[in-house]
Scaffold this motif. Structure first.
Motif, PDB file in Angstrom:
ATOM      1  N   UNK A 138       0.840  -1.211   0.000  1.00 45.63           N
ATOM      2  CA  UNK A 138       0.000   0.000   0.000  1.00 45.63           C
ATOM      3  C   UNK A 138       0.869   1.253   0.000  1.00 45.63           C
ATOM      4  N   UNK A 139       1.909   1.265   0.842  1.00 44.48           N
ATOM      5  CA  UNK A 139       2.790   2.439   0.890  1.00 44.48           C
ATOM      6  C   UNK A 139       3.555   2.625  -0.424  1.00 44.48           C
ATOM      7  N   UNK A 140       3.974   1.525  -1.053  1.00 44.16           N
ATOM      8  CA  UNK A 140       4.656   1.641  -2.347  1.00 44.16           C
ATOM      9  C   UNK A 140       3.721   2.238  -3.393  1.00 44.16           C
ATOM     10  N   UNK A 141       2.470   1.814  -3.381  1.00 42.16           N
ATOM     11  CA  UNK A 141       1.513   2.362  -4.342  1.00 42.16           C
ATOM     12  C   UNK A 141       1.311   3.853  -4.098  1.00 42.16           C
ATOM     13  N   UNK A 142       1.208   4.242  -2.831  1.00 41.39           N
ATOM     14  CA  UNK A 142       1.061   5.670  -2.515  1.00 41.39           C
ATOM     15  C   UNK A 142       2.239   6.482  -3.027  1.00 41.39           C
ATOM     16  N   UNK A 143       3.453   5.915  -2.961  1.00 42.82           N
ATOM     17  CA  UNK A 143       4.646   6.630  -3.428  1.00 42.82           C
ATOM     18  C   UNK A 143       4.744   6.668  -4.942  1.00 42.82           C
ATOM     19  N   UNK A 144       4.433   5.545  -5.597  1.00 39.38           N
ATOM     20  CA  UNK A 144       4.780   5.395  -7.008  1.00 39.38           C
ATOM     21  C   UNK A 144       3.629   5.676  -7.973  1.00 39.38           C
ATOM     22  N   UNK A 145       2.399   5.430  -7.569  1.00 40.38           N
ATOM     23  CA  UNK A 145       1.278   5.601  -8.495  1.00 40.38           C
ATOM     24  C   UNK A 145       1.114   7.035  -8.993  1.00 40.38           C
ATOM     25  N   UNK A 146       1.305   8.072  -8.148  1.00 46.33           N
ATOM     26  CA  UNK A 146       1.112   9.439  -8.660  1.00 46.33           C
ATOM     27  C   UNK A 146       1.943   9.747  -9.896  1.00 46.33           C
ATOM     28  N   UNK A 169      -4.781   8.049   2.723  1.00 46.95           N
ATOM     29  CA  UNK A 169      -5.280   9.341   2.232  1.00 46.95           C
ATOM     30  C   UNK A 169      -4.241  10.430   2.454  1.00 46.95           C
ATOM     31  N   UNK A 170      -3.628  10.449   3.642  1.00 49.02           N
ATOM     32  CA  UNK A 170      -2.642  11.481   3.952  1.00 49.02           C
ATOM     33  C   UNK A 170      -1.438  11.400   3.022  1.00 49.02           C
ATOM     34  N   UNK A 171      -0.951  10.195   2.762  1.00 49.98           N
ATOM     35  CA  UNK A 171       0.227  10.047   1.901  1.00 49.98           C
ATOM     36  C   UNK A 171      -0.071  10.467   0.469  1.00 49.98           C
ATOM     37  N   UNK A 172      -1.247  10.139  -0.010  1.00 52.74           N
ATOM     38  CA  UNK A 172      -1.613  10.531  -1.375  1.00 52.74           C
ATOM     39  C   UNK A 172      -1.796  12.048  -1.477  1.00 52.74           C
ATOM     40  N   UNK A 175       1.439  13.677  -1.788  1.00 52.81           N
ATOM     41  CA  UNK A 175       1.988  13.532  -3.140  1.00 52.81           C
ATOM     42  C   UNK A 175       1.307  14.463  -4.136  1.00 52.81           C
ATOM     43  N   UNK A 176       0.356  15.284  -3.660  1.00 48.86           N
ATOM     44  CA  UNK A 176      -0.280  16.273  -4.516  1.00 48.86           C
ATOM     45  C   UNK A 176      -1.608  15.845  -5.109  1.00 48.86           C
ATOM     46  N   UNK A 177      -2.153  14.712  -4.662  1.00 46.18           N
ATOM     47  CA  UNK A 177      -3.425  14.231  -5.193  1.00 46.18           C
ATOM     48  C   UNK A 177      -4.581  14.641  -4.279  1.00 46.18           C
ATOM     49  N   UNK A 178      -5.762  14.751  -4.848  1.00 49.86           N
ATOM     50  CA  UNK A 178      -6.981  14.927  -4.063  1.00 49.86           C
ATOM     51  C   UNK A 178      -7.479  13.533  -3.694  1.00 49.86           C
ATOM     52  N   UNK A 179      -7.489  13.210  -2.401  1.00 51.14           N
ATOM     53  CA  UNK A 179      -7.757  11.834  -1.985  1.00 51.14           C
ATOM     54  C   UNK A 179      -8.795  11.776  -0.879  1.00 51.14           C
ATOM     55  N   UNK A 180      -9.599  10.706  -0.906  1.00 50.41           N
ATOM     56  CA  UNK A 180     -10.617  10.479   0.121  1.00 50.41           C
ATOM     57  C   UNK A 180     -11.086   9.033   0.047  1.00 50.41           C
ATOM     58  N   UNK A 181     -11.617   8.540   1.157  1.00 49.90           N
ATOM     59  CA  UNK A 181     -12.309   7.254   1.156  1.00 49.90           C
ATOM     60  C   UNK A 181     -13.689   7.461   0.558  1.00 49.90           C
ATOM     61  N   UNK A 212     -15.893  -8.870  12.326  1.00 48.29           N
ATOM     62  CA  UNK A 212     -16.052  -8.440  10.940  1.00 48.29           C
ATOM     63  C   UNK A 212     -14.980  -7.413  10.602  1.00 48.29           C
ATOM     64  N   UNK A 213     -14.761  -7.264   9.317  1.00 49.68           N
ATOM     65  CA  UNK A 213     -13.713  -6.385   8.804  1.00 49.68           C
ATOM     66  C   UNK A 213     -14.339  -5.340   7.891  1.00 49.68           C
ATOM     67  N   UNK A 214     -13.869  -4.098   8.009  1.00 46.99           N
ATOM     68  CA  UNK A 214     -14.324  -3.060   7.090  1.00 46.99           C
ATOM     69  C   UNK A 214     -13.335  -2.921   5.943  1.00 46.99           C
ATOM     70  N   UNK A 215     -13.858  -2.962   4.725  1.00 46.53           N
ATOM     71  CA  UNK A 215     -13.066  -2.685   3.528  1.00 46.53           C
ATOM     72  C   UNK A 215     -13.358  -1.265   3.073  1.00 46.53           C
ATOM     73  N   UNK A 216     -12.349  -0.609   2.501  1.00 48.69           N
ATOM     74  CA  UNK A 216     -12.531   0.753   2.007  1.00 48.69           C
ATOM     75  C   UNK A 216     -11.942   0.875   0.611  1.00 48.69           C
ATOM     76  N   UNK A 217     -12.499   1.788  -0.167  1.00 46.55           N
ATOM     77  CA  UNK A 217     -11.893   2.207  -1.430  1.00 46.55           C
ATOM     78  C   UNK A 217     -11.410   3.639  -1.263  1.00 46.55           C
TER      79      UNK A 217
END
Length: 224
Positions: A138-146, A169-172, A175-181, A212-217
């Motif tokens: 997840x952290x690699x994606x936050x760094x590299x995807x932008x 959300x904070x890491x994205x 990186x200059x992106x508009x991010x939210x769940x 139970x587990x909560x999933x988020x997008x």
């Protein structure tokens, strides 16, 4: 083995991640995106190729990547069975697409916290184990995807609330992106989380009676 997901017959090789609730949640988020027919889409960690095929059905140009040979083989078979043009490559996360840019990146990475977090996951566990905090990829994606998004491009990533979506959300945003769940869904524990429930409670990630587990997008957009 032929499986069934969202009304579509799919081939699934042994050891390849089966499309589950997280796949469905991300597919629902994908359906909300107003993509032009010629949009360029990347599905990273494609597994069986289910999400790549969902994007291809909309007429987009899709590239799918997975580190697993079995997953790449499975995704290619499913693309042929569905008669959909998907470019499928094997490699570590974004390595096969360095230098390219996309209108949409889909990511369903491993995100389950693992007690043996200091060791790299092996075998089938590579599809879900993600270090002690669940953020190994997840952290690699936050760094590299932008750096792989075109202006106005969007990243859609699904993971567990156990792996700290606020941090994602904070890491994205850093990186200059508009991010939210943008989507949430609560599901009963599967076999992996059931087996780790006591350990997760010891770490304070689960309540005493929580089963139970909560999933988020998380949706992140690179401003134009």
């Amino acid at each position: 083995m032929i499986g069934y997901w969202e009304g579509v017959n799919t081939f699934l090789a042994p050891g390849v991640y089966r499309p589950q609730e997280d796949t469905s949640l991300l597919a629902a988020a994908l359906s909300d995106e107003p993509l032009p027919p010629d949009a360029s889409v990347l599905d990273v960690g494609t597994g069986s190729g289910a999400l790549a095929l969902e994007a291809a059905r909309r007429g987009t140009r899709v590239t799918a990547v997975d580190v697993s040979r079995r997953a790449v083989w499975t995704a290619r078979i499913n693309a042929r069975l569905s008669r959909l043009p998907v470019r499928i490559r094997r490699g570590d996360l974004f390595e096969p697409v360095r230098g390219q840019r996309f209108d949409l990146i889909l990511a369903n990475p491993p995100y389950v916290p693992a007690p043996n977090g200091g060791l790299p996951p092996r075998g089938r566990a590579r599809a879900w184990d993600a270090g002690r905090d669940g953020r190994l990829l997840v952290d690699r994606i936050c760094r590299e995807a932008p750096g792989l998004l075109r202006p106005g491009g969007v990243l859609l990533m699904v993971h567990s609330a156990l792996s700290d979506p606020e941090r994602t959300v904070a890491r994205l945003r850093e990186a200059g992106l508009k991010a939210a769940v943008t989507r949430r869904s609560r599901i009963p524990f599967g076999p992996v989380l059931s087996a780790r429930a006591d350990w997760l409670r010891e770490r304070g990630l689960l309540g005493p009676a929580e089963e139970s587990e909560e999933l988020v997008v998380v949706r992140a957009e690179l401003p134009v």
